[in-house]
Design a protein around this motif. Structure first.
Motif, mmCIF file in Angstrom:
data_model
loop_
_atom_site.group_PDB
_atom_site.id
_atom_site.type_symbol
_atom_site.label_atom_id
_atom_site.label_comp_id
_atom_site.label_asym_id
_atom_site.label_seq_id
_atom_site.Cartn_x
_atom_site.Cartn_y
_atom_site.Cartn_z
ATOM 1 N N MET A 54 25.104 -30.597 -14.451
ATOM 2 C CA MET A 54 26.002 -31.446 -14.070
ATOM 3 C C MET A 54 25.685 -32.784 -14.526
ATOM 4 N N VAL A 55 24.309 -33.149 -14.959
ATOM 5 C CA VAL A 55 24.197 -34.591 -15.623
ATOM 6 C C VAL A 55 24.677 -34.465 -17.007
ATOM 7 N N VAL B 119 21.611 -39.340 -8.351
ATOM 8 C CA VAL B 119 20.837 -39.568 -9.431
ATOM 9 C C VAL B 119 21.107 -40.764 -10.075
ATOM 10 N N LEU C 19 24.903 -35.625 -8.082
ATOM 11 C CA LEU C 19 25.077 -36.190 -9.310
ATOM 12 C C LEU C 19 25.054 -37.892 -8.884
ATOM 13 N N ALA D 207 16.926 -39.986 -12.411
ATOM 14 C CA ALA D 207 16.545 -38.751 -12.656
ATOM 15 C C ALA D 207 14.966 -38.363 -13.004
ATOM 16 N N VAL E 213 17.436 -32.519 -9.404
ATOM 17 C CA VAL E 213 18.641 -32.878 -10.541
ATOM 18 C C VAL E 213 19.163 -31.673 -10.990
ATOM 19 N N ASP E 214 20.416 -31.626 -11.277
ATOM 20 C CA ASP E 214 21.077 -30.560 -12.036
ATOM 21 C C ASP E 214 21.455 -30.986 -13.189
ATOM 22 N N ARG F 2 13.394 -34.543 -11.577
ATOM 23 C CA ARG F 2 13.091 -34.216 -10.363
ATOM 24 C C ARG F 2 13.698 -33.015 -9.961
#
Lengths: 214, 214, 214, 214
Positions: C172-173, D202, D199, C207, C168-169, C165
């Motif tokens: 960061m994930v 998500v 985050l 995500a 979504v970073d 998506r």
DNA sequence: TAATAAGCGAGACGGTACGTCATGTCTTCCG
DNA sequence: CGGAAGACATGACGTACCGTCTCGCTTATTA
């Protein structure tokens, strides 16, 4: 020889409370002797804790009756639980020969050990004397530290027998000889029998050149 | 007398790296002397940490060049940063009188202080000798501990002058006398001038009753 | 990645004096890597002195170019002289399968060593981050610490490919996943593959682009 | 949580000798907390010596009961003598809103301090974990390091309430979030609320029970 | 080509924390 | 209530590392 600090020692009476355990007293002395003599621990490595453990005694039991480590060690040394390896001085009547024989025997005894084992106890003795506080000082005033070496005794008997001049102080002479021995042992490790004999002869005969030509 | 451990000291060469700071070396010696002499700290209360602080020097700088406290103290004593309060032995030609005078002066000097201040340095000396490890032993082998008391020197001069018998070892005699003095100071606190003089006379004249009047 | 501190870096110019020795620079990095990776020294036992010795380099040469130990270690870790044992993330197009495979491979790799060898480098990394001063902080701001684990990269490629998506970073994930892994490794020693996979699935399920409009 | 190392802890029995002083135990914990929290000493500047002094406790008393500095600090952190400035997670029933609120509050709390004071304790925590030996490892195995942040708890309650899918491990999710937060704090100094919220979203989108009623 | 400048390996320096050890005191329980 | 067990506060020990400094040498650039 009791150290019981600041205890009036009510003469015949039986003081209150549980009396001092003589078993503990002896155990401490024997433990100290064992550690010094058998284990050959030098003074610095001989700890109060170790003595207590070896004796199966509480640490406080030691501190109750002795001022510090030095006092324990000194009592053990002075009361003969530990002995320095000096021989008896024979008494054949011939003072000079007796002293020579004593030197030879003692030196032989001290040198037979490997390393400097022979000096461990001596070092402990000196360490205890040197580090000792006031109580140790007092103890020493009434004690002949070198009595275990039997030298003073023999000289005194010679003195009494009239072999020595009246104005000679046998204790002082013995102390001087032992001082020389000790310094030699502490600094070079072993006493030197020959030098020692010559020193004794000087003391017997005098050092001055007898320049009486007349 | 150098402490630099196992350093070949390539004669003229200049080794790499920062050279040893002679300033630090001196600072340590002077700090030790100050603490022993002025502050009159007994050996056990004289700590390496304190010396380092007093000298403005890192602790490791001391441990880099000396094996332990004993080595530091001994070097300070042996190289003259600290002196024992013994007087010069006069040399008037009359050995006996000179020695008597020396005893009197020295005893007077040692006793004038209050308490047992006079023995503090002596105790430190003995403590250092007694507690010292192998390196100290080596140092002592090549050193006359009592040289600061000037006695051996005077006796040697007498020996050279032919005043003493050939077979007399002046160093040994001095060592004996000093041994007696030291033991006296350590055990009763002060040396006893009279006893000491008599001891010296015995050494000069001999102890044996000359019982050959016939 | 140069550390030359506060040096304006005069563009084309050649500054006076001897230029920095690239050989020394590399030697330090390699020594650090060797000590961490081969000798498996933990961060606290890894000393600047040891690095200098291992690199055959003067201590000052390290301090000239790096702020402290943390900076040295971080540079070695971040520039790839030392690598954490994580595997490449495959890119077969099936993100979920790729991640599962990555987890399995990496966990297998990390667990094959005896003891906790697998965590030594990780601990060093964290130690350096945690103990680092301001310069380290700056260095870290422009650095993806976890880049060596290749996770963020794969996620980014999925993101670009529209698999994830928009909001979504990926970084960061990845950071979150690695954070969980790291904490697991630091606290229980080994990462747990199953938990990890489930965590990744949770993130994916949240995500992934839900592309099932039907 | 007891540190008493290898002590059988005979249930009702009273072991001989003086028992451990709970006063000292608490004093050490409180001193550690004071130094970390009030004085804000970073971990490397927090010394055992300082803790002992601050607590009015002998250094040996610390080493008797804790393996090293890390163990002391970790116990203080884990038993709540020192707290990280995270807020309670509210529980209004709306998990997503609760988490958003928690992030906002916590970030606000952590950022209000000047400099990086907010990270001092976190750095100490990580430093202790990273530098700790085997005993610390064991302690950590049975401990949720992040319990003080209340996140796992809230997630678990949601899990129990059926809000989360069965196969979601709330602890793992919390650990991942906290890992991301921590890495952010350690590397860039402050957590970034927006990134963090995204985050969390998500994770929620993947973790939430898809209760699609339609 | 000489002077100048900086970097280099080596290693001693002042500091300071470490973890251990011994001292002498204090507390608790056992007999 | 004496004595063992052993924890306690204190403080020195000797080691290690830190980061700085001083050496004499080497390598470049500049004059």
């Amino acid at each position: 020889m009791t150290e019981t600090p600041a205890v009036p020692a009510k003469s015949t009476a039986s003081r209150r409370g549980r009396p001092r355990s003589e078993a503990s007293h002896q155990a401490v002395m024997e433990a100290t002797a064992r550690l010094l003599d058998v284990e050959e621990l030098p003074y610095e490595e001989l700890t109060v804790e170790r003595i207590a453990a070896e004796a199966g005694v509480g640490k406080q039991t030691i501190y109750r009756w002795w001022e510090n480590k030095a006092a324990v060690v000194l009592e053990a040394l002075v009361t003969g639980y530990v002995k320095l390896d000096f021989h008896q001085v024979p008494d054949t009547g011939d003072l000079r020969a007796d002293l020579d024989s004593w030197v030879e025997q003692s030196v032989k005894g001290l040198c037979k050990q490997d390393e400097d084992e022979g000096t461990v106890i001596l070092r402990s003795l000196m360490a205890a004397i040197v580090s000792g506080g006031e109580a140790i000082q007092e103890l020493l005033q009434n004690t002949d530290v070198w009595s275990g070496m039997h030298l003073a005794e023999r000289l005194r008997s010679a003195h009494t027998a009239g072999e020595l001049r009246d104005d000679v102080d046998p204790g002082m002479v013995a102390s001087a000889v032992m001082g020389a021995v000790v310094m030699q042992m502490l600094t070079v490790g072993k006493p030197d029998g020959e030098s020692l004999k010559r020193l004794l002869h000087v003391m017997l005969d005098g050092a001055l050149e007898p320049r009486r030509p007349a």
